[in-house]
Design a protein around this motif. Sequence first.
Motif, mmCIF file in Angstrom:
data_model
loop_
_atom_site.group_PDB
_atom_site.id
_atom_site.type_symbol
_atom_site.label_atom_id
_atom_site.label_comp_id
_atom_site.label_asym_id
_atom_site.label_seq_id
_atom_site.Cartn_x
_atom_site.Cartn_y
_atom_site.Cartn_z
ATOM 1 N N LEU A 67 41.806 3.073 46.992
ATOM 2 C CA LEU A 67 42.932 2.174 46.747
ATOM 3 C C LEU A 67 43.999 2.793 47.638
ATOM 4 N N ALA A 68 44.335 3.998 47.285
ATOM 5 C CA ALA A 68 44.727 5.025 48.234
ATOM 6 C C ALA A 68 43.521 5.960 48.155
ATOM 7 N N ALA A 69 43.514 7.062 48.836
ATOM 8 C CA ALA A 69 42.340 7.937 48.796
ATOM 9 C C ALA A 69 42.537 9.007 47.730
ATOM 10 N N PHE A 70 41.601 9.035 46.774
ATOM 11 C CA PHE A 70 41.648 10.012 45.702
ATOM 12 C C PHE A 70 40.291 10.684 45.562
ATOM 13 N N SER A 71 40.323 11.943 45.202
ATOM 14 C CA SER A 71 39.106 12.683 44.920
ATOM 15 C C SER A 71 39.402 13.589 43.736
ATOM 16 N N LEU A 156 34.303 10.382 49.079
ATOM 17 C CA LEU A 156 35.305 11.006 48.216
ATOM 18 C C LEU A 156 34.691 11.547 46.923
ATOM 19 N N ALA A 157 33.716 10.835 46.379
ATOM 20 C CA ALA A 157 33.071 11.300 45.150
ATOM 21 C C ALA A 157 32.358 12.630 45.385
ATOM 22 N N LYS A 158 31.720 12.756 46.521
ATOM 23 C CA LYS A 158 31.030 14.019 46.836
ATOM 24 C C LYS A 158 32.034 15.154 47.060
ATOM 25 N N LEU A 159 33.194 14.826 47.618
ATOM 26 C CA LEU A 159 34.246 15.842 47.735
ATOM 27 C C LEU A 159 34.697 16.295 46.345
ATOM 28 N N GLY A 160 34.723 15.356 45.417
ATOM 29 C CA GLY A 160 35.169 15.672 44.068
ATOM 30 C C GLY A 160 34.289 16.678 43.349
ATOM 31 N N LEU A 161 33.021 16.780 43.750
ATOM 32 C CA LEU A 161 32.111 17.746 43.126
ATOM 33 C C LEU A 161 32.595 19.177 43.320
ATOM 34 N N ASP A 162 33.267 19.432 44.431
ATOM 35 C CA ASP A 162 33.714 20.791 44.747
ATOM 36 C C ASP A 162 35.179 21.037 44.405
ATOM 37 N N CYS A 167 43.084 15.216 43.505
ATOM 38 C CA CYS A 167 43.670 15.286 44.847
ATOM 39 C C CYS A 167 43.928 13.881 45.381
ATOM 40 N N ARG A 168 45.177 13.622 45.738
ATOM 41 C CA ARG A 168 45.539 12.352 46.374
ATOM 42 C C ARG A 168 45.789 12.626 47.847
ATOM 43 N N MET A 169 45.214 11.799 48.708
ATOM 44 C CA MET A 169 45.306 12.018 50.149
ATOM 45 C C MET A 169 46.155 10.939 50.802
ATOM 46 N N SER A 170 46.823 11.319 51.861
ATOM 47 C CA SER A 170 47.618 10.379 52.648
ATOM 48 C C SER A 170 46.924 10.177 53.990
ATOM 49 N N ALA A 171 47.501 9.323 54.805
ATOM 50 C CA ALA A 171 46.946 9.097 56.146
ATOM 51 C C ALA A 171 46.952 10.378 56.969
ATOM 52 N N GLU A 172 47.887 11.263 56.668
ATOM 53 C CA GLU A 172 47.988 12.523 57.421
ATOM 54 C C GLU A 172 47.019 13.578 56.893
ATOM 55 N N THR A 173 46.778 13.590 55.572
ATOM 56 C CA THR A 173 45.963 14.667 54.993
ATOM 57 C C THR A 173 44.500 14.286 54.783
ATOM 58 N N ALA A 174 44.154 13.016 54.938
ATOM 59 C CA ALA A 174 42.764 12.593 54.733
ATOM 60 C C ALA A 174 41.850 13.222 55.778
ATOM 61 N N LEU A 178 36.716 10.524 56.680
ATOM 62 C CA LEU A 178 37.192 9.441 55.818
ATOM 63 C C LEU A 178 37.998 8.423 56.618
ATOM 64 N N LYS A 179 38.847 8.902 57.509
ATOM 65 C CA LYS A 179 39.628 7.997 58.359
ATOM 66 C C LYS A 179 38.717 7.123 59.208
ATOM 67 N N ALA A 180 37.649 7.722 59.732
ATOM 68 C CA ALA A 180 36.718 6.967 60.582
ATOM 69 C C ALA A 180 36.001 5.884 59.772
ATOM 70 N N ILE A 181 35.566 6.228 58.564
ATOM 71 C CA ILE A 181 34.886 5.254 57.705
ATOM 72 C C ILE A 181 35.827 4.104 57.356
ATOM 73 N N ALA A 182 37.067 4.442 56.960
ATOM 74 C CA ALA A 182 38.043 3.415 56.591
ATOM 75 C C ALA A 182 38.369 2.511 57.780
ATOM 76 N N ARG A 183 38.456 3.095 58.954
ATOM 77 C CA ARG A 183 38.763 2.314 60.157
ATOM 78 C C ARG A 183 37.639 1.322 60.469
ATOM 79 N N MET A 184 36.395 1.759 60.308
ATOM 80 C CA MET A 184 35.253 0.865 60.543
ATOM 81 C C MET A 184 35.243 -0.282 59.531
ATOM 82 N N ASP A 185 35.564 0.031 58.263
ATOM 83 C CA ASP A 185 35.650 -1.025 57.245
ATOM 84 C C ASP A 185 36.746 -2.021 57.590
ATOM 85 N N GLU A 186 37.887 -1.504 58.023
ATOM 86 C CA GLU A 186 39.023 -2.359 58.378
ATOM 87 C C GLU A 186 38.683 -3.291 59.538
#
Length: 200
Positions: A67-71, A156-162, A167-174, A178-186
């Motif tokens: 929604l925003a990026a959360f893990s 993000l779910a796999k990141l959450g395992l560790d 953790c909430r991520m922004s465009a700068e901290t993602a 993840l940025k590449a995946i989101a860009r392809m979806d967009e």
Amino acid sequence: MANGNIKPTHWRGMHLRMKPPTQAETRRPRPLAMAVKWHPPDQPWIKVNTDGAYADATKKGGGGYILAAFSAPLEAQSALEAELLAIIHGTNLAKEFGRPIWVEADAEQVVKLINSTSWGPAHTRRAMTRIGILMRQHTIRTTFIHREGNKAADYLAKLGLDRTIFCRMSAETAPRMLKAIARMDEMGIPNIRVHDEDRE
């Protein structure tokens, strides 16, 4: 043979010139492929893509929501419960937008459970109760998408395992991936799902 029945007497004096196989022939599964693409929601819906991960070895769960990026780490006893908890977290975050919420998950069993009248296994009933309350308080729909169309939430779910904290991520901290995946979806670029027909 007029009635369509073949009897041993009909084969008398005939010799089979082919050798019958000694074992059943194994048929190699034919791989099938399909394009899977994430689609943005129609107005006025807000879409929340969620995924839950669970590691049997460590007994840890992780959740991711786009929604925003959360893990986040999840206290789950199974993969099923991790998926449900990820949906709860993602839905709670989406409430602040004051719009109908469209939850999209790649666990078909979970989507069927939420859309049915069943409560599921005993260890998931607390999570199912929380989802039921959310659905009474808000306009929520839940649909299934193949994992190939839900790559960002899966990542993000796999990141959450560790993780040990939310953790909430922004465009700068993602992360770059993840940025590449989101860009392809967009851009509407589909991912290819390959599976075996014998396993479906």
